[in-house]
Write an enzyme that holds these catalytic residues in place. Structure first.
Site, mmCIF file in Angstrom:
data_model
loop_
_atom_site.group_PDB
_atom_site.id
_atom_site.type_symbol
_atom_site.label_atom_id
_atom_site.label_comp_id
_atom_site.label_asym_id
_atom_site.label_seq_id
_atom_site.Cartn_x
_atom_site.Cartn_y
_atom_site.Cartn_z
ATOM 1 N N TYR A 147 -72.343 66.234 -9.344
ATOM 2 C CA TYR A 147 -71.648 67.390 -10.700
ATOM 3 C C TYR A 147 -71.630 66.213 -11.871
ATOM 4 C CZ TYR A 147 -67.299 66.724 -7.274
ATOM 5 O OH TYR A 147 -66.506 65.945 -6.956
ATOM 6 N N CYS A 148 -70.812 66.788 -13.382
ATOM 7 C CA CYS A 148 -70.381 66.659 -14.634
ATOM 8 C C CYS A 148 -71.270 65.247 -14.983
ATOM 9 C CB CYS A 148 -69.147 66.821 -14.308
ATOM 10 S SG CYS A 148 -68.200 66.962 -16.186
#
Length: 278
Positions: A147-148
């Site tokens: 994620y990110c």
């Protein structure tokens, strides 16, 4: 010894410890603190500052996340995991904050020639120096499936344990990192995968959102095969600063900084409410 660290750390550094404020400490407050520090340090009114911070069970969304087609369903899913949800005032995508994640902000004056890459490298070198025995294993590259994702994801054996971001305003630079110290990186990633599943719901999106693969994420405790906690990793950070010539100051915010903080917090809170209401 890192020349980049030596160059920027061998001076007085203020240390602000916001790691034990408890569940009532909101992530929005942290963004207000860092904007305040950027402003005062950018004006040379305060020394460069290391701020350590921990928030309980919060997911911080990026502005792009807040515009997903079924964002309300995504937020409800996160609330089902007993997590608060905010939208941050800078770039990037969804990240998880909890008691097993240590956040560090290096806030310094934006000197001429201090590039975006220099900011990222400064934090990368700090982490490598903190974990000197594992320096050769720590890589800075994008981990697809995390994620990110970003070019300064920090990983060991292809599993991401940290992400670095940067904010530059009013002559100051805040280089921020979240370090997954303990707990399960995969379980955190599964929660964010559920968020995207619900918030996208198979509909067209205006940006390429990450296809989360939970096996690409882990905590330092998992990767290093020994338990770590926020306190001992923070101690490593403080010792590393001192080893590179920093003298640590434990002053709190000045009266002027508190006034600035209140203004930043009010503005950020209002903006967050608008973004979540859209």
């Amino acid at each position: 010894m890192s020349l980049l660290l030596q160059q920027h750390l061998s001076q007085p550094w203020r240390f602000l410890d916001h790691t034990s404020f408890g569940p009532t400490f909101q992530a929005l407050q942290s963004f207000a603190y860092d904007d305040t520090l950027c402003t005062s340090i950018g004006k040379s009114q305060s020394p460069p500052t290391l701020r350590a911070w921990v928030h309980h069970n919060t997911v911080v969304l990026g502005i792009q996340d807040s515009r997903l087609p079924q964002i309300k369903a995504g937020i409800e899913a996160l609330k089902g995991f007993q997590h608060d949800v905010i939208v941050r005032n800078s770039g990037g995508l969804a990240v998880v904050l909890d008691s097993g994640i240590l956040n560090l902000s290096l806030v310094l004056k934006e000197e001429k020639g201090f590039s975006i890459d220099d900011g990222y490298e400064l934090m990368y070198e700090l982490i490598c120096s903190m974990f000197q025995d594992h320096r050769e294993q720590i890589e800075a590259r994008e981990i697809v499936g995390s994620y990110c994702p970003g070019s300064y994801d920090l990983s060991i054996d292809g599993k991401k344990f940290a992400g670095i971001s940067q904010r530059r305003i009013r002559g100051g630079v805040a280089v921020q990192i979240y370090l997954c110290v303990s707990g399960s990186g995969a379980e955190r990633a599964k929660m964010i995968r559920t968020f995207y599943d619900k918030a996208v719901a198979g509909q067209p999106t205006k940006f390429v959102y990450p296809r989360i693969k939970p096996e690409t994420m882990a905590s330092l405790s998992e990767l290093l095969g020994q338990p770590h906690n926020v306190s001992d990793v923070l101690l490593k950070a403080l010792m590393t600063l001192q080893q590179h010539g920093a003298s640590l100051l434990t002053e709190s915010l000045s009266a002027d900084e508190w006034l600035l903080y209140e203004q930043h917090f009010a503005r950020i809170s209002e903006r967050n409410e608008k973004l979540l209401a859209e």
